[in-house]
Design a protein around this motif. Structure first.
Motif, PDB file in Angstrom:
ATOM      1  N   VAL A 110      40.874  31.391  42.007  1.00 36.30           N
ATOM      2  CA  VAL A 110      40.350  31.415  41.032  1.00 36.30           C
ATOM      3  C   VAL A 110      40.842  31.708  39.453  1.00 36.30           C
ATOM      4  CG1 VAL A 110      39.210  33.609  39.858  1.00 36.30           C
ATOM      5  CG2 VAL A 110      39.675  33.220  42.354  1.00 36.30           C
ATOM      6  N   SER A 111      40.749  30.940  38.545  1.00 35.82           N
ATOM      7  CA  SER A 111      42.134  31.114  37.570  1.00 35.82           C
ATOM      8  C   SER A 111      42.414  32.467  37.315  1.00 35.82           C
ATOM      9  CB  SER A 111      41.280  30.714  36.367  1.00 35.82           C
ATOM     10  OG  SER A 111      40.106  31.410  35.829  1.00 35.82           O
ATOM     11  N   PHE A 112      43.944  32.186  36.778  1.00 37.97           N
ATOM     12  CA  PHE A 112      44.898  33.444  35.696  1.00 37.97           C
ATOM     13  C   PHE A 112      43.751  34.120  35.412  1.00 37.97           C
ATOM     14  CE2 PHE A 112      47.630  31.207  38.595  1.00 37.97           C
ATOM     15  CZ  PHE A 112      48.030  32.804  38.824  1.00 37.97           C
ATOM     16  N   VAL A 113      43.191  33.273  34.208  1.00 40.01           N
ATOM     17  CA  VAL A 113      42.947  33.980  32.995  1.00 40.01           C
ATOM     18  C   VAL A 113      41.865  34.813  33.212  1.00 40.01           C
ATOM     19  CG1 VAL A 113      41.019  33.844  31.098  1.00 40.01           C
ATOM     20  CG2 VAL A 113      42.982  31.808  31.586  1.00 40.01           C
ATOM     21  N   GLU A 114      40.526  34.581  34.002  1.00 38.80           N
ATOM     22  CA  GLU A 114      39.408  35.872  34.805  1.00 38.80           C
ATOM     23  C   GLU A 114      39.801  36.574  35.617  1.00 38.80           C
ATOM     24  OE1 GLU A 114      35.872  35.258  37.317  1.00 38.80           O
ATOM     25  OE2 GLU A 114      36.535  33.241  36.621  1.00 38.80           O
ATOM     26  N   GLN A 115      40.855  36.391  35.786  1.00 38.32           N
ATOM     27  CA  GLN A 115      41.911  37.371  36.766  1.00 38.32           C
ATOM     28  C   GLN A 115      42.415  38.439  35.904  1.00 38.32           C
ATOM     29  OE1 GLN A 115      44.080  36.008  40.273  1.00 38.32           O
ATOM     30  NE2 GLN A 115      41.984  35.026  41.102  1.00 38.32           N
ATOM     31  N   ASN A 116      43.174  38.327  35.070  1.00 38.69           N
ATOM     32  CA  ASN A 116      44.037  39.337  34.039  1.00 38.69           C
ATOM     33  C   ASN A 116      43.085  39.791  32.901  1.00 38.69           C
ATOM     34  OD1 ASN A 116      46.124  37.924  34.991  1.00 38.69           O
ATOM     35  ND2 ASN A 116      46.966  36.831  33.801  1.00 38.69           N
ATOM     36  N   GLU A 117      41.769  39.188  32.618  1.00 42.88           N
ATOM     37  CA  GLU A 117      40.954  39.772  31.780  1.00 42.88           C
ATOM     38  C   GLU A 117      40.480  41.148  32.703  1.00 42.88           C
ATOM     39  OE1 GLU A 117      37.636  37.605  30.130  1.00 42.88           O
ATOM     40  OE2 GLU A 117      39.437  36.087  28.920  1.00 42.88           O
ATOM     41  N   LYS A 118      39.929  40.457  33.616  1.00 45.78           N
ATOM     42  CA  LYS A 118      39.859  42.146  34.429  1.00 45.78           C
ATOM     43  C   LYS A 118      41.275  43.161  34.573  1.00 45.78           C
ATOM     44  CE  LYS A 118      35.635  41.099  37.369  1.00 45.78           C
ATOM     45  NZ  LYS A 118      35.201  41.078  38.357  1.00 45.78           N
ATOM     46  N   LEU A 119      41.716  42.794  34.983  1.00 50.17           N
ATOM     47  CA  LEU A 119      43.147  43.999  35.234  1.00 50.17           C
ATOM     48  C   LEU A 119      43.075  44.435  34.041  1.00 50.17           C
ATOM     49  CD1 LEU A 119      45.645  41.417  37.515  1.00 50.17           C
ATOM     50  CD2 LEU A 119      43.776  43.217  38.277  1.00 50.17           C
ATOM     51  N   ASP A 120      42.922  43.917  32.833  1.00 49.26           N
ATOM     52  CA  ASP A 120      43.372  44.512  31.752  1.00 49.26           C
ATOM     53  C   ASP A 120      42.568  44.775  31.220  1.00 49.26           C
ATOM     54  OD1 ASP A 120      45.835  42.479  31.392  1.00 49.26           O
ATOM     55  OD2 ASP A 120      45.087  41.414  29.831  1.00 49.26           O
ATOM     56  N   ARG A 121      41.471  45.436  31.804  1.00 46.54           N
ATOM     57  CA  ARG A 121      40.231  46.409  31.758  1.00 46.54           C
ATOM     58  C   ARG A 121      40.669  47.469  32.559  1.00 46.54           C
ATOM     59  NH1 ARG A 121      36.543  41.484  31.048  1.00 46.54           N
ATOM     60  NH2 ARG A 121      35.731  42.128  32.987  1.00 46.54           N
ATOM     61  N   GLY A 122      41.071  47.548  33.009  1.00 48.90           N
ATOM     62  CA  GLY A 122      41.805  48.544  34.548  1.00 48.90           C
ATOM     63  C   GLY A 122      40.644  48.281  35.355  1.00 48.90           C
TER      64      GLY A 122
END
Ligand code: AMP
Length: 466
Positions: A110-122
């Protein structure tokens, strides 16, 4: 026992009833109260027992109060495979529909970008495979200091796949004051060591493992003389001679998954492969097509197929005899569900004798044998040149290939009275649980003598009986 008795909130009860569940499964009834009280638990249970809801429901309840901070998830669920992680995420979406919890999946493919965006939101719930989690942690994308609840699911499978060092590394990174739930179908010493080192006085909750397959699974062993080419031929003959609606063909190695899949397709069968080297998007699409009936035969490795919630399969073919007897139970448990008849056919060469014996010891009975010659005769007697699961390149006129096994006996007997028909061989097969032979040394499974399917205890959810 009802879900209300377990002390779950009305919002959660609403989601449970919309999911169609009327009563908790045994593992849920045992695990949920402990988890709601904040205790550590060790769940001895395998897929099919309802264990996922056993930990997701109390997690939703506990996490309902509170809010996640950026890159600091509040709970973590470790899964051995991407498919299991995805299934748990789907469960969360169903049970958590009346809550505003956020969830992220951290899995390979799964793309890192998508995962990171979610993680950044908490995120409140992070569902991850160990490798990808460590990867993200080491890149500084994620902080584990706020984890209040840890779930290690399918711990014995993690062990098989060599993930225990990663799991241990992750456990060391988590705050010591947290709640931990670990689920495992078996308790090898390495898992026991983990629980002793990283859990606080865990309550053990246990449902009897499925040491026997459902009585509705008709098991047969096909003795093949020769190597992989002969096995491929035997497999094709079997698929043609059986009344196959949909099937999984299990191979022990990824390499053979690819070879068998290609060979089946070359011979016109509607097959697809499922193994760990395929991109996630392909694996997901393949599963969806299989569930929708667009693919009839899934050729898979144990790891890729482990825990997949695909019900109502008519056949399981073991292209290879599994090297672990437990895997045999897992594999054949994919068919014969909810009282329906299922067939499990295992190809074996003389090199497999040791593994066959281990399986027969575990299930407490001998698997009835059929020879390849009998199957070839059967194919000829039934329909000389067509396969029931051919991709529909030319319209099929006949539907007679989808014979019922009982009819098959008559056809065969008429055609060649001196040969033993496959269906007759079936009748000689003692189903697991109706055994005469007692298991010899393997006493790990106390419920082995039960004749019924044990995965969910006595509980058969109403929706399964429909
Ligand atoms: P699991 O063992 O968590 O993979 O769950 C196996 C299957 O049982 C899944 O399809 C669940 O949706 C279903 N399930 C879980 N809990 C219940 C329940 N209380 N009643 C009926 N079905 C359930």
């Amino acid at each position: 026992m009802t879900f209300e008795d377990l002390g779950l909130s009305p919002d959660l009860l609403g989601a449970i009833s919309e999911a169609g569940y009327t009563e908790p499964t045994p593992i849920q009834a045992q695990a949920i109260p402990h988890l709601l009280m904040g205790r550590d638990i060790l769940g001895i249970a395998q897929t099919g027992t309802g264990k996922t809801a056993g930990f997701t429901l109390p997690m939703i309840e506990i996490l309902a109060a509170g809010r996640a901070r950026a890159r600091m998830p509040r709970s973590l669920i470790l899964e051995p495979t991407r498919e299991l992680a995805t299934q748990v995420a789907e469960n969360f979406a169903v049970y958590g529909k009346n809550h505003k919890l956020s969830m992220a999946l951290l899995i390979g493919g799964v793309s890192f970008v998508e995962q990171n965006e979610k993680l950044d939101r908490g995120v409140d719930v992070l569902i991850a495979t160990p490798g990808r989690l460590i990867d993200q942690f080491e890149r500084g994308r994620i902080l584990l200091a706020d984890i209040k609840i840890l779930v290690v699911d399918e711990a014995d499978r993690m062990l098989d796949m060599g993930f225990i060092p990663d799991v241990e590394k992750i456990m060391k990174l988590l705050p010591p004051l947290r709640q931990t739930a670990m689920f495992s179908a078996t308790m090898p010493s390495e898992i026991k060591r983990l629980t002793d080192s990283y859990m606080m006085n865990p309550r053990k909750v246990e449902v009897a493992p499925a040491a026997s397959a459902a009585e509705t699974v008709i098991q047969r062993l096909i003795r093949v003389r020769g190597g992989i080419a002969e096995k491929r031929k035997a497999l094709r003959d079997l698929i043609k001679s059986e009344n196959v609606r949909n099937a999984i063909v299990f191979c022990n190695r990824k390499r053979d998954v690819k070879v068998v899949d290609q060979s089946l397709r070359r011979h016109g069968f509607n097959a697809q492969a499922l193994h760990g080297d395929l991109p996630q998007s392909v694996r997901t699409a393949t599963l969806e097509k299989f569930r929708a009936g667009e693919i009839s035969i899934l050729v898979a490795s144990d790891v890729a197929a482990r825990g997949l919630d695909i019900d109502d399969m008519s056949h399981v073919f073991n292209f290879d005899v599994p090297m672990h007897a437990d895997d045999y139970i897992h594999r054949i448990g994919r068919t014969g569900r909810a009282g329906r008849e299922g067939h499990a056919l295992t190809l074996a060469t003389s090199a497999d004798d040791k593994y066959v014996q281990q399986i027969e010891r575990l299930i407490g009975t001998k698997i009835g044998e059929v020879s390849t010659a009998e199957i070839s005769d059967e194919v000829v007697a039934a329909e000389p040149d067509a396969s029931p699961l051919e991709e529909k390149k030319t319209p099929r006129k006949r539907s007679s290939s989808r014979r019922k096994p009982a009819q098959k006996t008559e056809t065969k007997t008429d055609a060649a009275p001196d040969a033993k028909p496959v269906a007759a061989a079936e009748s000689q097969v003692k189903k697991p649980g109706t055994k005469e032979t007692q298991p010899q040394k393997d006493q790990r499974r106390p419920q082995q003598k039960e004749s019924k399917e044990l995965g969910m205890g006595d509980h058969v959810p109403a929706f399964l009986q429909r």
